[in-house]
Enzyme design. Structure first.
Site, PDB file in Angstrom:
ATOM      1  N   SER A  31      -2.811  -0.225  -3.559  1.00 11.56           N
ATOM      2  CA  SER A  31      -2.242  -1.116  -2.791  1.00 11.56           C
ATOM      3  C   SER A  31      -3.170  -2.421  -2.869  1.00 11.56           C
ATOM      4  CB  SER A  31      -2.146  -0.592  -1.455  1.00 11.56           C
ATOM      5  OG  SER A  31      -1.299   0.426  -1.370  1.00 11.56           O
ATOM      6  N   ARG A  35      -2.019  -5.638  -4.859  1.00  5.41           N
ATOM      7  CA  ARG A  35      -1.722  -7.235  -3.991  1.00  5.41           C
ATOM      8  C   ARG A  35      -2.753  -8.138  -4.721  1.00  5.41           C
ATOM      9  NH1 ARG A  35       0.168  -3.182  -0.919  1.00  5.41           N
ATOM     10  NH2 ARG A  35       1.493  -3.580   0.767  1.00  5.41           N
ATOM     11  N   SER A 186      11.661  -0.197   3.852  1.00  4.02           N
ATOM     12  CA  SER A 186      10.347  -0.484   3.072  1.00  4.02           C
ATOM     13  C   SER A 186       9.763  -1.663   3.802  1.00  4.02           C
ATOM     14  CB  SER A 186      10.598  -0.523   1.593  1.00  4.02           C
ATOM     15  OG  SER A 186       9.553  -0.803   0.903  1.00  4.02           O
ATOM     16  N   SER A 187       8.451  -1.468   4.190  1.00  7.19           N
ATOM     17  CA  SER A 187       7.582  -2.544   4.501  1.00  7.19           C
ATOM     18  C   SER A 187       7.492  -3.415   3.376  1.00  7.19           C
ATOM     19  CB  SER A 187       6.361  -1.910   5.174  1.00  7.19           C
ATOM     20  OG  SER A 187       5.752  -1.331   4.216  1.00  7.19           O
ATOM     21  N   GLU A 334       3.133   8.039   3.418  1.00  3.62           N
ATOM     22  CA  GLU A 334       2.696   8.359   1.931  1.00  3.62           C
ATOM     23  C   GLU A 334       1.651   9.653   1.937  1.00  3.62           C
ATOM     24  OE1 GLU A 334      -0.906   5.361   1.361  1.00  3.62           O
ATOM     25  OE2 GLU A 334       0.934   4.547   1.834  1.00  3.62           O
TER      26      GLU A 334
END
Length: 446
Positions: A31, A35, A186-187, A334
Site C-alpha cells: 500500500s 501510493r 472500495s475505499s 484484508e
C-alpha cells in the site's frame, strides 16, 4: 533459496512440529509502495523510495508509470554497513517525473491499486492510455472512479461497463472540483481521486454519499502520504461534513521515503506464533503507522497472544491456546482470511463482521473461505456481512486459493496444525509477498 512451486502445483503446507521461534523480516508495504510511486511520479522533482516492495502488484504499478513516461531507476545499496543506518541499505528506486504522455497500454493484472489509482493519473497525460488486466479484474468494481472522473471533466471509454477494459483520453490536465461518489464497495475510489488531486486545476472535493465506507485506515494513509509531499488536505469532520475530503491544487515535493514492512503480510507469521504457542519477532515494526495491519496487535492479544512492541520490532508470543473472537473488521478486511484460519483452530466460536465488501476482492473471499475450511471438516457459515466460525477437528486436503494471495497464506496457517493440507497455487502469494514459501519454511527451520 528453494524454487517457488509452479502456479499449478500443490504445495504441501508444512506441519509445525512444536512451538515456532523465529525472526521474520517482512518485505515492504504494498500500500505504501504503490501510493509512494504515484505521488513521486506526480511530483515536481525527483524522489526516492527505499526498501520498496518488489512484487507483482508493485512491478505492475512501476511498469504502468514507465509506460506513461515516468523514469524509475532501480539500485541496490549496501551502504547501511558503512553508515550504521539500516534504512540506507537495500533496494532503492529513484523516480524521475516527466511529462505524462500516451499512447500507452497499462496492464493492471488483478491489482486494485493499479486499476483504481492510475486512471486519474492518465487524465493528466497527453494522449490515450488503455487499461486492461486479468479476467478477474473485469469483475472488480471501478465505476466509482470512472463516474467521478467523468463528472470532473475526463473523457473515458468503457462501453458502459463501469469496469475494465477502458481507455482514458488524457488532455494533459483536468479541471477537478466537487464530486459525489459511492465508495462503499472500495475505499480505493476515494484514495484514487485524492492522490492525483493536487495536479487538478481546481484540486478536488470528494464526498462519499453511500453506505458505510470500508477500510478507512487506507484513506488515512493516503491523506498522511499526501501531506508528507506538501499537499494541503482537509480531512473529514464529524457531523454534516463527515466523509468529505478536500485537496487544494499544488506542486508536490520529491521526497526520500523508506517503506515500512507490510504489517498485513506479517499476519501469517504472527499467527504461527499464536497457533503453535511459540514466539515470532517482526523487525522494524513502526511505533507509529497508518497501516491497518497494526490492529493485529489488539486482535491477536484478544485471541490469546501477548505482544511486545519495541524499537527492534514486534514480538508476539502464543500461550498455547487460541480463543475465538467477535470482531468488526470493516476497517481491516484484508486480515479476514488469516483470522478465519486462526479462528478455525480456536477453542471457541468466532464471528467476523463488517466485511461484505470482501465479496468484490481478488475473489469472493467470504464464499471461498466458507467452502475451503468446510471441505477440511470445518463449520463456517456465511452471513450477510461476514462469517461465523465454529471450530471443529480438521483433516487434510486440497485448499484452493482462487488466485488470491491471502487465501494461500490462510491455508498455510491451517497447515501448521492440520496434517496433509495442500495449497493449490501458492505462487499467487507473489502478488504482494514474494518468496512466501521460503519465508514460511525458513520460519519453521525447514
Amino acid at each position: 533459496m528453494t524454487e517457488t512451486p509452479a502456479l499449478t502445483d500443490l504445495w504441501p503446507a508444512p506441519l509445525a512440529d512444536g512451538p515456532v521461534n523465529a525472526t521474520v523480516q517482512v518485505p515492504g508495504s504494498k500500500s505504501v509502495t504503490n501510493r509512494g510511486l504515484v505521488l513521486a511520479a506526480l511530483a515536481a522533482e525527483p524522489g526516492w523510495l527505499r526498501r520498496p516492495l518488489r512484487s507483482r502488484d508493485t512491478l505492475l504499478m512501476a511498469g504502468a508509470l514507465r509506460a506513461m513516461g515516468v523514469k524509475i531507476e532501480e539500485t541496490v545499496s549496501s551502504s547501511s554497513s558503512a553508515t550504521g543506518d539500516p534504512a540506507a541499505g537495500g533496494e532503492a528506486w529513484r523516480i524521475i517525473p516527466a511529462g505524462l504522455h500516451g499512447p500507452a497500454t497499462v496492464d493492471v493484472g488483478n491489482a486494485g491499486t493499479v486499476m483504481r489509482f492510475l486512471p486519474p493519473v492518465a487524465t493528466l497525460a497527453d494522449g490515450t492510455v488503455h487499461f486492461d488486466g486479468d479476467p478477474r479484474s473485469y469483475e472488480r468494481p471501478l465505476h466509482g472512479v470512472i463516474d467521478a472522473l467523468r463528472a470532473l471533466g475526463a473523457r473515458i471509454e468503457d462501453e458502459g461497463r463501469g469496469a475494465l477494459p477502458l481507455t482514458v483520453h488524457g488532455g494533459g490536465a483536468l479541471d477537478g472540483g466537487k464530486v459525489d461518489i459511492d465508495a462503499s464497495s472500495s475505499s480505493q475510489f476515494v484514495s484514487a481521486l485524492l492522490l492525483s488531486a493536487p495536479r487538478f486545476n481546481q484540486g478536488v472535493e470528494v464526498r462519499h454519499t453511500g453506505p458505510s465506507l470500508p477500510s478507512l485506515p487506507h484513506i488515512r494513509m493516503t491523506v498522511d502520504m499526501l501531506r508528507c509531499v506538501g499537499a494541503q488536505v482537509d480531512e473529514p469532520e464529524t457531523g454534516g461534513e463527515a466523509n468529505v475530503w478536500r485537496v487544494s491544487p499544488s506542486a508536490l515535493l520529491g521526497r526520500d521515503l523508506t517503506v515500512e514492512p507490510d504489517l498485513s503480510n506479517a499476519q501469517p507469521f504472527l499467527a504461527a506464533a499464536l497457533v503453535t504457542g511459540g514466539r515470532v519477532l517482526v523487525p522494524d515494526w513502526p511505533l507509529r503507522t497508518t497501516q491497518p495491519g497494526d490492529r493485529l496487535r489488539e486482535i491477536f492479544t484478544e485471541m490469546g497472544g501477548s505482544c511486545e512492541l519495541t524499537e527492534q520490532g514486534l514480538a508476539l508470543t502464543g500461550s498455547g491456546r487460541v480463543h475465538g473472537i467477535d470482531v468488526d473488521l470493516s476497517d481491516v478486511g484484508e486480515l479476514t482470511p488469516g483470522l478465519a484460519a486462526v479462528a478455525a483452530l480456536a477453542d471457541s466460536p468466532s464471528t467476523l463482521r463488517g466485511i461484505a465488501h470482501l465479496r468484490l476482492h481478488e475473489t469472493d473471499r467470504l464464499a471461498a473461505l466458507t467452502k475451503e475450511i468446510n471441505e477440511l471438516g470445518g463449520d463456517v457459515t456465511e452471513t450477510a456481512d461476514g462469517l461465523v466460525i465454529r471450530p471443529r477437528p480438521l483433516r487434510g486436503g486440497v485448499f484452493h486459493t482462487y488466485d488470491d494471495h491471502r487465501m494461500a497464506t490462510a491455508g498455510a496457517i491451517l497447515g501448521l496444525a492440520v496434517p496433509g493440507v495442500e495449497i493449490e497455487n501458492v505462487g499467487t502469494t507473489a502478488k504482494t509477498l514474494p518468496d512466501f514459501p521460503d519465508l514460511w519454511t525458513g520460519m519453521l527451520g525447514n
